[in-house]
Design an enzyme around this catalytic site. Structure first.
Site, mmCIF file in Angstrom:
data_model
loop_
_atom_site.group_PDB
_atom_site.id
_atom_site.type_symbol
_atom_site.label_atom_id
_atom_site.label_comp_id
_atom_site.label_asym_id
_atom_site.label_seq_id
_atom_site.Cartn_x
_atom_site.Cartn_y
_atom_site.Cartn_z
ATOM 1 N N GLY A 98 39.253 19.090 -35.604
ATOM 2 C CA GLY A 98 37.909 18.415 -35.943
ATOM 3 C C GLY A 98 38.088 17.143 -35.589
ATOM 4 N N LEU A 99 38.933 16.770 -35.117
ATOM 5 C CA LEU A 99 39.143 15.036 -34.797
ATOM 6 C C LEU A 99 38.739 14.736 -33.368
ATOM 7 C CD1 LEU A 99 42.148 14.427 -37.242
ATOM 8 C CD2 LEU A 99 39.910 14.081 -37.724
ATOM 9 N N GLY A 100 38.191 15.212 -32.704
ATOM 10 C CA GLY A 100 38.054 15.008 -31.201
ATOM 11 C C GLY A 100 39.302 15.119 -30.338
ATOM 12 N N SER A 102 40.447 17.488 -28.293
ATOM 13 C CA SER A 102 40.445 17.845 -26.929
ATOM 14 C C SER A 102 39.696 16.765 -25.922
ATOM 15 C CB SER A 102 39.468 19.173 -26.682
ATOM 16 O OG SER A 102 38.143 18.797 -27.197
ATOM 17 N N GLU A 134 35.194 19.083 -19.162
ATOM 18 C CA GLU A 134 35.136 20.016 -20.599
ATOM 19 C C GLU A 134 34.198 20.759 -20.672
ATOM 20 O OE1 GLU A 134 36.707 19.798 -25.061
ATOM 21 O OE2 GLU A 134 36.026 17.741 -24.072
ATOM 22 N N ASP A 146 32.528 12.525 -28.646
ATOM 23 C CA ASP A 146 33.976 12.323 -28.492
ATOM 24 C C ASP A 146 34.590 11.691 -27.466
ATOM 25 O OD1 ASP A 146 33.517 13.990 -30.680
ATOM 26 O OD2 ASP A 146 34.903 15.559 -29.959
#
Length: 306
Positions: A98-100, A102, A134, A146
């Site tokens: 959940g911290l970006g 990717s 993405e 992100d």
């Protein structure tokens, strides 16, 4: 990587196309680090620490099969050479945090090839390429914030309008405000979240049917208020707005929170947390909370019990 203080969800199409989106987010000291070495042959070796490695005979044999596809996508679009490559990647945080992560992975690998390119991409172009690869190349659902924060770093106010307009305004906070944020913000690992795509699919459907529009519009309003609170150094107001933003975020789609997370958050508020929220799409991963002064030790002891 990053945490999003407010506005997450308003950057997910189709909402920004019709209503415009705004986000306040901050990069943090968690990273995806990549290194590249040329080979004498044409083989492509990709290794991610803790996740294994794969070797292909050449760049022409790269296929999307769910294994390190982000790295393959960047190679396909950016590498024009014939020599083989060894690419090694280390991530500070596990997948689905959940911290970006990717987006950070895409930007890290894009940075490798941008470094060796004769024509350099600027930060906006790097972020846009990461987004296109993405979202469109690999068909992974998500918003636009992100990639921007991973490319720019710092604490930013980001505006999205229509399909293509993005404007990044760095928030030049005072040193005192930044130090206080670092002291009173606590990042909590709640464990791996479920597939964020499931939550985002429902969120997008809710936008299309108008079910969550009011919550998203109210989130936009709070995002402007959080920006102003940070710029003025009013961190008590900032914390209270975080709490409001979290309550609104839970209305975007089912699965963003659950009874265990709600009970845990309620307990932390009893110990001195003013506000906080899940980072990312929700359902697990990381939560961050903003606590009252001199309460951090009590909150950290409670967190250690989970």
């Amino acid at each position: 990587m990053r945490i999003s203080f407010a506005g997450g969800g308003t950057d997910v199409d189709p909402f920004p196309e019709e209503y415009g989106g705004v986000v306040v987010n901050a990069s943090i000291n968690k990273y995806v680090t990549s290194t590249l070495k040329f080979r004498r042959d044409q083989k492509i070796k990709i290794e991610i620490a803790g996740e294994g490695k794969i070797i292909y005979d050449s760049k022409d044999t790269l296929v999307y099969d769910g294994k390190f596809d982000a790295v393959k996508a960047v190679i396909k679009h950016m590498y024009k050479g014939e020599r083989g490559l060894d690419i090694y990647i280390y991530k500070d945080v596990e997948p689905r945090s959940g911290l970006g992560g990717s987006a950070a992975l895409f930007l890290s690998v894009i940075g490798l090839f941008n470094e060796i390119s004769a024509k350099k991409l600027d930060k906006y172009e790097c972020a846009e390429l990461a987004y296109q690869l993405e979202r469109n190349e690999l068909k992974n659902l998500g918003g636009r914030q992100d990639q921007i924060v991973c490319a720019f770093g710092g604490i930013n106010f980001i505006e999205f309008k229509g399909k293509d307009f993005v404007r990044v305004t760095p928030l030049n906070l005072s040193k005192e405000t930044i130090c206080e944020l670092e002291e009173r913000l606590i990042l909590i690992n709640l464990g791996a979240r479920r597939n964020s795509g499931t939550i985002l699919e429902q969120q997008i459907k809710n936008v299309e049917t108008g079910k969550n529009i009011d919550a998203l519009l109210e989130t936009k309003k709070i995002t402007y208020e959080i920006k102003d609170a940070l710029l003025s150094g009013d961190l008590e107001k900032f914390g209270k707005l975080l709490d409001k933003a979290w309550e609104l975020k839970k209305k975007f789609a089912e699965g963003i929170s659950n009874p265990d997370i709600d009970r845990f958050y309620k307990r932390l508020k009893e110990l001195g947390v003013i506000g906080g929220k899940i980072s990312g799409a929700g359902g697990g991963g990381h939560m961050f909370v903003f606590c009252k002064s001199f309460c951090r030790h009590k909150i950290e002891r409670e967190i250690e019990k989970i």
